[in-house]
Design an enzyme around this catalytic site. Structure first.
Site, PDB file in Angstrom:
ATOM      1  N   ASP A 163       7.911  40.653  69.320  1.00 33.19           N
ATOM      2  CA  ASP A 163       7.434  39.714  68.313  1.00 33.19           C
ATOM      3  C   ASP A 163       8.134  39.912  66.962  1.00 33.19           C
ATOM      4  OD1 ASP A 163       5.677  37.774  67.222  1.00 33.19           O
ATOM      5  OD2 ASP A 163       4.283  39.333  66.564  1.00 33.19           O
ATOM      6  N   GLU A 418       3.856  49.495  73.393  1.00 39.34           N
ATOM      7  CA  GLU A 418       3.133  48.603  74.300  1.00 39.34           C
ATOM      8  C   GLU A 418       3.844  48.343  75.627  1.00 39.34           C
ATOM      9  OE1 GLU A 418       1.864  45.066  72.286  1.00 39.34           O
ATOM     10  OE2 GLU A 418       0.442  46.201  71.067  1.00 39.34           O
ATOM     11  N   TYR A 473      -6.612  44.483  69.003  1.00 37.39           N
ATOM     12  CA  TYR A 473      -6.789  43.186  68.349  1.00 37.39           C
ATOM     13  C   TYR A 473      -8.122  42.538  68.687  1.00 37.39           C
ATOM     14  CZ  TYR A 473      -2.123  43.649  66.544  1.00 37.39           C
ATOM     15  OH  TYR A 473      -1.040  44.096  65.838  1.00 37.39           O
ATOM     16  N   GLU A 508      -2.018  49.826  65.357  1.00 37.07           N
ATOM     17  CA  GLU A 508      -2.019  48.404  64.952  1.00 37.07           C
ATOM     18  C   GLU A 508      -3.438  47.874  65.020  1.00 37.07           C
ATOM     19  OE1 GLU A 508       0.681  45.669  66.892  1.00 37.07           O
ATOM     20  OE2 GLU A 508       2.305  47.153  66.902  1.00 37.07           O
TER      21      GLU A 508
HETATM   22  C1  GCB Z   1       1.469  43.758  68.943  1.00 38.33           C
HETATM   23  C2  GCB Z   1       2.888  44.198  68.820  1.00 38.33           C
HETATM   24  C3  GCB Z   1       3.544  43.722  67.543  1.00 38.33           C
HETATM   25  C4  GCB Z   1       3.122  42.285  67.264  1.00 38.33           C
HETATM   26  C5  GCB Z   1       1.622  42.253  67.083  1.00 38.33           C
HETATM   27  C6  GCB Z   1       1.094  40.841  66.800  1.00 38.33           C
HETATM   28  O1  GCB Z   1       0.694  44.281  69.683  1.00 38.33           O
HETATM   29  O2  GCB Z   1       3.047  45.587  68.941  1.00 38.33           O
HETATM   30  O3  GCB Z   1       4.926  43.820  67.677  1.00 38.33           O
HETATM   31  O4  GCB Z   1       3.768  41.746  66.155  1.00 38.33           O
HETATM   32  O5  GCB Z   1       1.008  42.710  68.252  1.00 38.33           O
HETATM   33  O6  GCB Z   1       0.952  40.487  65.649  1.00 38.33           O
HETATM   34  O7  GCB Z   1       0.856  40.120  67.757  1.00 38.33           O
END
Ligand code: GCB
Length: 596
Positions: A163, A418, A473, A508
């Site tokens: 991403d 990941e 997330y 994250e």
């Molecule tokens: C993740 C990735 C990261 C993305 C992020 C997102 O899990 O590690 O590279 O940018 O999510 O914002 O979706």
């Protein structure tokens, strides 16, 4: 691997500035020998910088294939008799370089340096051509991986599974530097304490034939006073009442290694900064200098308008100032090794670094950071991420450790972001990698970054690593409409991970946030929602002892490949791409500075 430096026996010259540049989507240059002539039909291009956003043309931004760079250099007469080295701090993702008509270097991997002894190929007293072809294709053999689609109209389109935008080119400085013909080739330091005495174990490697020579090593403190000295290619320096390197206190000593000939005359010398500190994982704790450390900070990117991933001291110093302003003490080099300037600066600023390879996108069930629906597909297979990717990955790890082993700021190696960690083949893929990093550097813990794929007990690689790094997330990709459920689910999952008796760092968590979008009833994309989401995560972290760190995704908004989930890039920054604060920056500042 030593960086170029100026000194009594060495001289460095930056080849930064405007080079000549030409794209070559058809790959004609390698057949026609473009390195033999001044590059025809070329434009000016700044080095260092990614080339993608320099010109307002999609043919440049979305170019797939070779890009040629050329410059000319004069070698001063005083360099006669010296060994001259051409060094690229990075060429993304692979490169071949020529000096005049001779090929001098080939390198795979876009984020680690490579160099060539070009003494025999440079003509002193005249102009010399330096040409490099940089290729940006991502395939099943590269790290990170990717796939090129051939369109019916003949266009080739790059697809990748990570991403962030596939910025390419000469993103970091290029150097010519000298060493004496007999010279120091490498220095390795590791540090420990005996009570208040600092113990620095060192090894100085030098060119063959140096046996008749001797090595002297001295250590100076930050004021320049010599505090320890010894002789020999390997040994120990002891510093009573040592000033440790510690988070927030980037105290550095300077080790000077000197190579002397049989009559005691200086042959070569090199200065290596040294921070005296220890790192240890004990149970659920992450200890720096024997004291539990709590990571506060961000996953970052090397990303900026116009220059793309091009290294820039201005932005680097500003970003570190903003880290300090928020009260952050650490960051992760998501998702590739950063410029060496950044690690040097982290050493000096006392900022703690999780150092990551470019192994991102090794999970075919995630695309651009987003989980795909439908039945899971196999990531590790002979046709996808297989033996050749693993070989490239191993080499990337070796180069990362060789480059960064002496940085006190680096406390943890992250071998991948990941990856698929549930498929049984993941174990065969990762076990040799973990083993190799431990062999190369027994002093630092090793980890990989986990995405929510299955329950903690379905992960087949946890036991190969020392620390659990989690990207989560809840409240964004999972249930963006229900933050209460997010709080419960996050806590339940973290408590399960805690049973593994390893420290957990959340590497994250965050929410896309459109700067300036407000609502009294916070919904996704508003600044208030980002704050509310971060607050809920922080409540949970404070309740789970095994959590020893929080690194928000992301420090700043950044460019990605286009897509309907991305609004001019990823907007999970706490700062905008221009480094203006969103509301969350102030929330963090309150939390992180309070707990100092
Ligand atoms: C993740 C990735 C990261 C993305 C992020 C997102 O899990 O590690 O590279 O940018 O999510 O914002 O979706």
């Amino acid at each position: 691997m030593l960086r170029p430096q100026d000194g009594p026996t060495r001289e460095q010259r930056s080849l930064g500035g405007l080079w000549r540049f030409r794209l070559d989507a058809e790959g004609a240059g390698r057949v026609e020998g473009w390195w033999r002539e001044p590059l025809a039909g070329a434009a000016d291009i700044p080095v260092p910088a990614s080339y993608n956003d320099i010109f307002p043309e999609s043919a440049v931004r979305d170019h797939v294939g070779d890009a040629w760079y050329q410059t000319s250099v004069w070698v001063p007469d005083r360099w006669a008799g010296e060994r001259i080295v051409l060094r690229f701090d990075a060429a993304t993702h692979r490169a071949t370089a020529w000096v005049n008509d001779t090929e001098v270097a080939r390198h795979e991997g876009g984020y680690t340096p490579f160099e060539a002894d070009v003494t025999a190929h440079l003509r002193p007293g005249t102009e010399n051509r330096v040409t490099v072809v940089v290729n940006n294709e991502l395939t099943w053999e590269s790290i990170p991986p990717g796939r090129i689609e051939e369109r019916a109209d003949g266009r080739r389109v790059q697809r990748y599974f990570h991403d962030f935008f596939n910025y390419a080119g000469l993103n970091r400085p290029v150097w010519l530097y000298t060493t004496p013909p007999a010279h120091i080739t490498d220095i390795t330091v590791t540090t420990s304490f005996e009570d208040t005495t600092g113990v620095i174990a060192y090894r100085v490697d030098s060119t063959e034939g140096s046996q008749s020579r001797s090595i002297r090593v001295s250590l100076r403190d930050a004021s320049g006073a010599q505090v320890s000295a010894t002789t020999g290619a390997a040994g120990t320096l002891r510093v009573p009442d040592v000033h440790p390197w510690a988070p927030g206190d980037g105290y550095l000593y300077e080790l000077e290694a000197t190579l002397l000939d049989a009559s005691g005359e200086l042959v070569d010398s090199y200065r290596q900064p040294v921070g005296v500190r220890t790192v240890e994982v004990r149970g659920k704790e992450f200890l720096i200098n024997g004291t539990p450390f709590y990571f506060k900070g961000f996953g970052k990117h090397e990303d900026a308008a116009v220059r793309g991933r091009g290294h820039d001291d201005v932005l680097m110093v500003h970003d570190f100032a903003l880290l300090e302003w928020t009260g952050a003490n650490s960051f992760r080099t998501s998702h590739y090794p950063y410029a060496e300037e950044v690690l040097d600066y982290a050493d000096r600023q006392g900022v703690v670094v999780i150092d990551e390879t470019a192994a991102v996108g090794l999970n075919l069930n995630i695309g651009g950071g987003i989980f795909k629906s439908g039945s899971p597909v196999s990531t590790f297979s002979p046709d996808t991420v297989g033996e050749s990717a693993q070989r490239t990955h191993l080499q990337a790890l070796r180069e990362l450790v060789a480059r960064d082993k002496n940085h006190p700021s680096v406390v943890l190696w992250s071998v991948a972001n990941e990856p698929d960690n549930v498929q049984p083949e993941a174990r065969d893929y990762f076990a040799p990698l973990a083993r190799e990093v431990r062999r190369l550097d027994p002093t630092r813990p090793v980890a990989y970054v986990n995405a929510l794929m299955g329950s903690p007990d379905q992960c087949v690689v946890t036991d190969l690593f020392d620390v659990v790094l989690l990207n989560r997330y809840y409240g964004w990709y999972f249930g963006a409409d229900d933050l209460e459920a997010a709080e419960t689910d996050l806590e339940a999952e973290l408590r399960q991970w805690a049973e593994h008796d390893k420290p957990i760092v959340i590497t994250e968590y965050g929410a896309d946030t459109y700067s300036g979008l407000h609502s009294v009833v916070p919904g996704p994309w508003t600044e208030e929602y980002q704050i509310k989401l971060l607050d809920l995560y922080h409540r949970v972290f404070d309740r789970v002892d095994a959590v020893v760190g929080e690194q928000i995704w992301n420090f700043a908004d950044f460019a990605t490949a286009p897509g309907v989930f991305r609004v001019d890039g990823n907007k999970k920054g706490v700062f905008t791409r221009e480094r203006r604060p969103k509301g969350a920056a102030f929330t963090l500042r309150t939390r992180w500075r309070k707990t100092d």
